[in-house]
Design a protein around this motif. Sequence first.
Motif, PDB file in Angstrom:
ATOM      1  N   ALA A   1     -12.588  51.291 -73.925  1.00 50.46           N
ATOM      2  CA  ALA A   1     -12.178  50.271 -72.963  1.00 50.46           C
ATOM      3  C   ALA A   1     -10.982  50.744 -72.143  1.00 50.46           C
ATOM      4  O   ALA A   1     -10.922  50.540 -70.923  1.00 50.46           O
ATOM      5  CB  ALA A   1     -11.857  48.968 -73.685  1.00 50.46           C
ATOM      6  N   ASP A   2     -10.025  51.378 -72.800  1.00 48.15           N
ATOM      7  CA  ASP A   2      -8.864  51.905 -72.084  1.00 48.15           C
ATOM      8  C   ASP A   2      -9.275  52.946 -71.057  1.00 48.15           C
ATOM      9  O   ASP A   2      -8.736  52.990 -69.944  1.00 48.15           O
ATOM     10  CB  ASP A   2      -7.864  52.509 -73.071  1.00 48.15           C
ATOM     11  CG  ASP A   2      -7.164  51.455 -73.929  1.00 48.15           C
ATOM     12  OD1 ASP A   2      -7.208  50.266 -73.544  1.00 48.15           O
ATOM     13  OD2 ASP A   2      -6.595  51.831 -74.968  1.00 48.15           O
TER      14      ASP A   2
ATOM     15  N   GLY B   1     -23.220  52.544 -58.999  1.00 48.88           N
ATOM     16  CA  GLY B   1     -22.635  52.320 -60.308  1.00 48.88           C
ATOM     17  C   GLY B   1     -21.147  52.610 -60.343  1.00 48.88           C
ATOM     18  O   GLY B   1     -20.695  53.621 -59.819  1.00 48.88           O
ATOM     19  N   MET B   2     -20.394  51.716 -60.987  1.00 48.91           N
ATOM     20  CA  MET B   2     -18.947  51.880 -61.047  1.00 48.91           C
ATOM     21  C   MET B   2     -18.399  51.757 -62.456  1.00 48.91           C
ATOM     22  O   MET B   2     -17.740  52.653 -62.944  1.00 48.91           O
ATOM     23  CB  MET B   2     -18.249  50.850 -60.146  1.00 48.91           C
ATOM     24  CG  MET B   2     -18.537  51.021 -58.672  1.00 48.91           C
ATOM     25  SD  MET B   2     -17.440  50.016 -57.658  1.00 48.91           S
ATOM     26  CE  MET B   2     -18.534  49.610 -56.318  1.00 48.91           C
ATOM     27  N   THR B   3     -18.672  50.618 -63.145  1.00 49.19           N
ATOM     28  CA  THR B   3     -17.849  50.368 -64.315  1.00 49.19           C
ATOM     29  C   THR B   3     -18.516  49.409 -65.290  1.00 49.19           C
ATOM     30  O   THR B   3     -19.658  48.999 -65.131  1.00 49.19           O
ATOM     31  CB  THR B   3     -16.474  49.836 -63.867  1.00 49.19           C
ATOM     32  OG1 THR B   3     -15.574  49.887 -64.943  1.00 49.19           O
ATOM     33  CG2 THR B   3     -16.578  48.414 -63.311  1.00 49.19           C
ATOM     34  N   GLY B   4     -17.765  49.004 -66.297  1.00 46.43           N
ATOM     35  CA  GLY B   4     -18.195  48.120 -67.370  1.00 46.43           C
ATOM     36  C   GLY B   4     -17.664  48.642 -68.689  1.00 46.43           C
ATOM     37  O   GLY B   4     -17.339  49.826 -68.827  1.00 46.43           O
ATOM     38  N   GLY B   5     -17.534  47.752 -69.683  1.00 42.75           N
ATOM     39  CA  GLY B   5     -17.118  48.194 -71.003  1.00 42.75           C
ATOM     40  C   GLY B   5     -15.776  47.662 -71.463  1.00 42.75           C
ATOM     41  O   GLY B   5     -15.346  47.937 -72.577  1.00 42.75           O
ATOM     42  N   SER B   6     -15.094  46.888 -70.615  1.00 37.51           N
ATOM     43  CA  SER B   6     -13.820  46.279 -70.978  1.00 37.51           C
ATOM     44  C   SER B   6     -13.733  44.919 -70.308  1.00 37.51           C
ATOM     45  O   SER B   6     -14.524  44.608 -69.400  1.00 37.51           O
ATOM     46  CB  SER B   6     -12.631  47.147 -70.546  1.00 37.51           C
ATOM     47  OG  SER B   6     -12.498  47.140 -69.133  1.00 37.51           O
ATOM     48  N   ARG B   7     -12.753  44.108 -70.729  1.00 35.61           N
ATOM     49  CA  ARG B   7     -12.611  42.782 -70.112  1.00 35.61           C
ATOM     50  C   ARG B   7     -12.362  42.901 -68.616  1.00 35.61           C
ATOM     51  O   ARG B   7     -12.957  42.182 -67.811  1.00 35.61           O
ATOM     52  CB  ARG B   7     -11.466  42.025 -70.790  1.00 35.61           C
ATOM     53  CG  ARG B   7     -11.242  40.626 -70.205  1.00 35.61           C
ATOM     54  CD  ARG B   7     -10.104  39.913 -70.916  1.00 35.61           C
ATOM     55  NE  ARG B   7     -10.386  39.745 -72.342  1.00 35.61           N
ATOM     56  CZ  ARG B   7      -9.548  39.188 -73.198  1.00 35.61           C
ATOM     57  NH1 ARG B   7      -8.349  38.753 -72.782  1.00 35.61           N
ATOM     58  NH2 ARG B   7      -9.872  39.064 -74.477  1.00 35.61           N
ATOM     59  N   GLN B   8     -11.468  43.805 -68.231  1.00 33.17           N
ATOM     60  CA  GLN B   8     -11.152  43.968 -66.818  1.00 33.17           C
ATOM     61  C   GLN B   8     -12.370  44.420 -66.024  1.00 33.17           C
ATOM     62  O   GLN B   8     -12.671  43.871 -64.951  1.00 33.17           O
ATOM     63  CB  GLN B   8     -10.026  44.983 -66.634  1.00 33.17           C
ATOM     64  CG  GLN B   8      -9.711  45.286 -65.173  1.00 33.17           C
ATOM     65  CD  GLN B   8      -8.768  46.485 -64.998  1.00 33.17           C
ATOM     66  OE1 GLN B   8      -8.204  46.988 -65.953  1.00 33.17           O
ATOM     67  NE2 GLN B   8      -8.617  46.944 -63.767  1.00 33.17           N
ATOM     68  N   THR B   9     -13.085  45.411 -66.523  1.00 32.55           N
ATOM     69  CA  THR B   9     -14.228  45.930 -65.782  1.00 32.55           C
ATOM     70  C   THR B   9     -15.396  44.944 -65.790  1.00 32.55           C
ATOM     71  O   THR B   9     -16.203  44.932 -64.861  1.00 32.55           O
ATOM     72  CB  THR B   9     -14.672  47.291 -66.335  1.00 32.55           C
ATOM     73  OG1 THR B   9     -15.017  47.156 -67.715  1.00 32.55           O
ATOM     74  CG2 THR B   9     -13.561  48.323 -66.180  1.00 32.55           C
ATOM     75  N   GLY B  10     -15.482  44.124 -66.826  1.00 34.43           N
ATOM     76  CA  GLY B  10     -16.494  43.078 -66.825  1.00 34.43           C
ATOM     77  C   GLY B  10     -16.271  42.083 -65.699  1.00 34.43           C
ATOM     78  O   GLY B  10     -17.225  41.621 -65.055  1.00 34.43           O
TER      79      GLY B  10
ATOM     80  N   ILE C   1     -21.511  46.846 -79.257  1.00 32.82           N
ATOM     81  CA  ILE C   1     -22.377  45.813 -78.676  1.00 32.82           C
ATOM     82  C   ILE C   1     -21.580  44.617 -78.182  1.00 32.82           C
ATOM     83  O   ILE C   1     -22.064  43.833 -77.362  1.00 32.82           O
ATOM     84  CB  ILE C   1     -23.442  45.386 -79.705  1.00 32.82           C
ATOM     85  CG1 ILE C   1     -24.572  44.608 -79.006  1.00 32.82           C
ATOM     86  CG2 ILE C   1     -22.811  44.578 -80.827  1.00 32.82           C
ATOM     87  CD1 ILE C   1     -25.750  44.321 -79.898  1.00 32.82           C
ATOM     88  N   SER C   2     -20.328  44.479 -78.632  1.00 36.60           N
ATOM     89  CA  SER C   2     -19.528  43.330 -78.224  1.00 36.60           C
ATOM     90  C   SER C   2     -19.192  43.346 -76.738  1.00 36.60           C
ATOM     91  O   SER C   2     -18.787  42.321 -76.184  1.00 36.60           O
ATOM     92  CB  SER C   2     -18.242  43.251 -79.050  1.00 36.60           C
ATOM     93  OG  SER C   2     -17.340  44.294 -78.693  1.00 36.60           O
ATOM     94  N   VAL C   3     -19.335  44.500 -76.084  1.00 39.40           N
ATOM     95  CA  VAL C   3     -19.033  44.578 -74.647  1.00 39.40           C
ATOM     96  C   VAL C   3     -20.281  44.352 -73.794  1.00 39.40           C
ATOM     97  O   VAL C   3     -20.241  44.539 -72.578  1.00 39.40           O
ATOM     98  CB  VAL C   3     -18.380  45.928 -74.275  1.00 39.40           C
ATOM     99  CG1 VAL C   3     -17.128  46.171 -75.097  1.00 39.40           C
ATOM    100  CG2 VAL C   3     -19.360  47.093 -74.438  1.00 39.40           C
ATOM    101  N   ALA C   4     -21.365  43.916 -74.410  1.00 38.87           N
ATOM    102  CA  ALA C   4     -22.624  43.747 -73.681  1.00 38.87           C
ATOM    103  C   ALA C   4     -22.475  42.836 -72.467  1.00 38.87           C
ATOM    104  O   ALA C   4     -23.049  43.082 -71.403  1.00 38.87           O
ATOM    105  CB  ALA C   4     -23.704  43.206 -74.621  1.00 38.87           C
ATOM    106  N   ASP C   5     -21.682  41.764 -72.613  1.00 41.01           N
ATOM    107  CA  ASP C   5     -21.560  40.811 -71.507  1.00 41.01           C
ATOM    108  C   ASP C   5     -20.871  41.400 -70.284  1.00 41.01           C
ATOM    109  O   ASP C   5     -21.042  40.886 -69.177  1.00 41.01           O
ATOM    110  CB  ASP C   5     -20.794  39.571 -71.965  1.00 41.01           C
ATOM    111  CG  ASP C   5     -21.656  38.648 -72.819  1.00 41.01           C
ATOM    112  OD1 ASP C   5     -22.887  38.824 -72.813  1.00 41.01           O
ATOM    113  OD2 ASP C   5     -21.088  37.765 -73.496  1.00 41.01           O
TER     114      ASP C   5
END
Length: 362
Positions: free
Chosen positions: A3-4, A61-70, A99-103
């Motif tokens: 995530a970092d 495609g850019m990002t995903g995988g953390s709260r900020q990128t979500g 799997i918790s970063v799926a959203d």
Amino acid sequence: MIADRKDDHVRHAVNQHRHGANDFDSVTFIHHALAGLDRQDVSLGVDFAGKHWETPLFINGMTGGSRQTGEINRQLAIAARETGIPLASGSMSAFFRDISVADTYRVLRQENPHGFVMANVNATATLDQARRAIDLLEADALQIHLNAVQEIVMPEGDRSFGSWPRQIEHITANVPVPVIVKEVGFGLSRQTVTWLREAGVAVADVGGRGGTNFARIENDRRSAADFAFIEGWGQSTPNCLLDCAGVVGLDLAASGGLRSPLDVARALALGANATGVAGVFLETLVRQDTAALVGMIRTWLDQLRDILTVLGARTPADLAGCDLLLTGEVATFCQLRGIDAAAYAHRSLWWSESERPQRSHP
């Protein structure tokens, strides 16, 4: 840690982004003052990846995988929905590990339920992981990104790339959606694109040098920053398109360094079937807001239609018949790769006998 890293990528990409010069500046349309047509006769529709798109522009495609990128993905999905353009996720490797970063990825489909959405995996992904990525997003296509240079510079990156061709072939043959193979900023050569075609890949996104530089981003993350010498690696997007001209049997997408609607038109004129933008859109979203990005995309599409009108191109595909001057480093690349740069200056469809307007006689 993942995530970092994802948050670091966004921060460095936005800070790095500048509207500076790149090889698109060495591609110039020759202006024919009587070539224009009626704007109402121009359509931006293209056939791409086995589908009809209303526009040749997509959010890459850019990002995903953390709260900020979500949250960034949520806003990108809203922008895609409001403007009707396709959208790709960032690398979904974080989802495979946690799997918790799926959203943070699923939001792309939740906010854009009827749009064209592309999932994104790396070339080490298993077939099961590729299918999970497609299922999570209800994806219309699958991107497989190639990023060997980024991995080499990344302190925690992969160092084994020999299995990539076999993985691409295996995934391509066994997923239910078209496969798009893309570089992340270092370019695809003619030899690579030819191999991808033989492997059954539907689209090659050349992802050339000139936009977000992941070698520089990863070097900035290194304590010693000792990979600065590799930051200029690869071929630019215009050079990739010229190199791949004539490779039939798959579509070409152009991404990497597109800064304006003019660059979109240049890429289409060089043979791209569609164009992907990431860095400019990300900067607008992060520094401003979703409404600003929606406004930018709508303006780009309007201005692209204006450019086609002036050039006499009824569709984006017609831009491949416009005359182009190739100069500077692009012309040098053509010379060394055996490409006839001069031929691009003498290919105008409008000047053919069947298209030339006839003089009226009294």
